[in-house]
Design a protein around this motif. Structure first.
Motif, PDB file in Angstrom:
ATOM      1  N   TYR A   1      -5.500  -1.967  -3.098  1.00 25.42           N
ATOM      2  CA  TYR A   1      -3.996  -2.510  -3.063  1.00 25.42           C
ATOM      3  C   TYR A   1      -3.949  -3.854  -3.606  1.00 25.42           C
ATOM      4  O   TYR A   1      -3.544  -4.277  -4.361  1.00 25.42           O
ATOM      5  N   GLU A   2      -4.953  -4.530  -2.780  1.00 21.31           N
ATOM      6  CA  GLU A   2      -4.708  -5.925  -2.867  1.00 21.31           C
ATOM      7  C   GLU A   2      -5.393  -6.505  -4.077  1.00 21.31           C
ATOM      8  O   GLU A   2      -4.851  -7.260  -4.755  1.00 21.31           O
TER       9      GLU A   2
ATOM     10  N   ILE B   1      -3.305   5.038  -5.430  1.00 20.44           N
ATOM     11  CA  ILE B   1      -4.429   4.413  -5.013  1.00 20.44           C
ATOM     12  C   ILE B   1      -5.374   5.475  -4.396  1.00 20.44           C
ATOM     13  O   ILE B   1      -6.498   5.703  -4.777  1.00 20.44           O
TER      14      ILE B   1
ATOM     15  N   TRP C   1      -2.635  -4.755  -7.228  1.00 23.38           N
ATOM     16  CA  TRP C   1      -1.485  -5.360  -7.046  1.00 23.38           C
ATOM     17  C   TRP C   1      -0.955  -6.561  -6.596  1.00 23.38           C
ATOM     18  O   TRP C   1       0.123  -7.184  -6.870  1.00 23.38           O
TER      19      TRP C   1
ATOM     20  N   ARG D   1      -2.972  -0.163 -12.880  1.00 21.34           N
ATOM     21  CA  ARG D   1      -1.739  -0.329 -12.485  1.00 21.34           C
ATOM     22  C   ARG D   1      -0.634   0.601 -13.105  1.00 21.34           C
ATOM     23  O   ARG D   1       0.316   0.875 -12.297  1.00 21.34           O
TER      24      ARG D   1
ATOM     25  N   ARG E   1      -8.758   1.764   0.748  1.00 17.53           N
ATOM     26  CA  ARG E   1      -7.360   1.805   0.119  1.00 17.53           C
ATOM     27  C   ARG E   1      -6.645   0.412   0.078  1.00 17.53           C
ATOM     28  O   ARG E   1      -5.832   0.190  -0.910  1.00 17.53           O
TER      29      ARG E   1
ATOM     30  N   TYR F   1       0.958  -1.494   0.066  1.00 22.33           N
ATOM     31  CA  TYR F   1      -0.121   0.034  -0.010  1.00 22.33           C
ATOM     32  C   TYR F   1       0.989   1.342   0.050  1.00 22.33           C
ATOM     33  O   TYR F   1       0.484   2.193  -0.734  1.00 22.33           O
TER      34      TYR F   1
ATOM     35  N   HIS G   1       2.254   2.345  -3.351  1.00 18.41           N
ATOM     36  CA  HIS G   1       1.163   2.841  -4.210  1.00 18.41           C
ATOM     37  C   HIS G   1       0.473   3.619  -3.848  1.00 18.41           C
ATOM     38  O   HIS G   1      -0.746   3.895  -4.431  1.00 18.41           O
TER      39      HIS G   1
END
Length: 142
Positions: free
Chosen positions: A92-93, A63, A96, A140, A88, A56, A59
């Motif tokens: 992320y999960e 995000i 990415w 991404r 958030r 996290y 990025h």
């Protein structure tokens, strides 16, 4: 799967604490690790929690940009703090973490919302992360 769910919950708690304190998320992660090593009452911070928080942090700008862009009628700073940090982490999960199925990332975020936020939050989070899932191939970029 319970271990991963607990890892996500702890990652959310770290993101939430950093947000509330206005602190860097990696500093809060380091605090949690330090406390777990010096206080037997604190559970250890496991590898997946660290992976989620560190990912996290890597990025965070992208995000937050995505949330600002796709959260209809919600500014990031006006969003409830729990929702902001669940989204958030979920974003992320979802985007990415290739080892996590999309449906699992979304469902786990919805479960966190059920536990830590308002009655309306699970639907909001499900909808926003569902939109990210649809757009995932193009999200991404740095």
């Amino acid at each position: 799967m319970a271990a991963r769910s607990n890892s996500r919950k702890r990652a959310f708690q770290i993101l939430f604490e950093a947000d509330q304190r206005g602190a860097a998320v990696l500093d809060v992660l380091a605090d949690w690790i330090r406390h777990s090593r010096s206080d037997d009452r604190q559970p250890p911070v496991n590898e997946y929690t660290m992976q989620l928080v560190e990912g996290y942090a890597e990025h965070v700008a992208r995000i937050d940009e995505l949330i600002e862009t796709y959260a209809v009628d919600w500014d990031l700073d006006r969003m409830p703090a729990a929702d902001r940090n669940i989204v958030r982490l979920g974003a992320y999960e979802l985007i990415w973490e290739d080892g996590t199925p999309d449906a699992v990332a979304i469902d786990e975020a919805v479960q966190l919302a059920k536990e830590f936020s308002t009655d309306e939050s699970p639907a909001f989070i499900n909808g926003l992360l569902g939109r990210f899932k649809e757009l995932k191939p193009g999200l991404r970029r740095a």
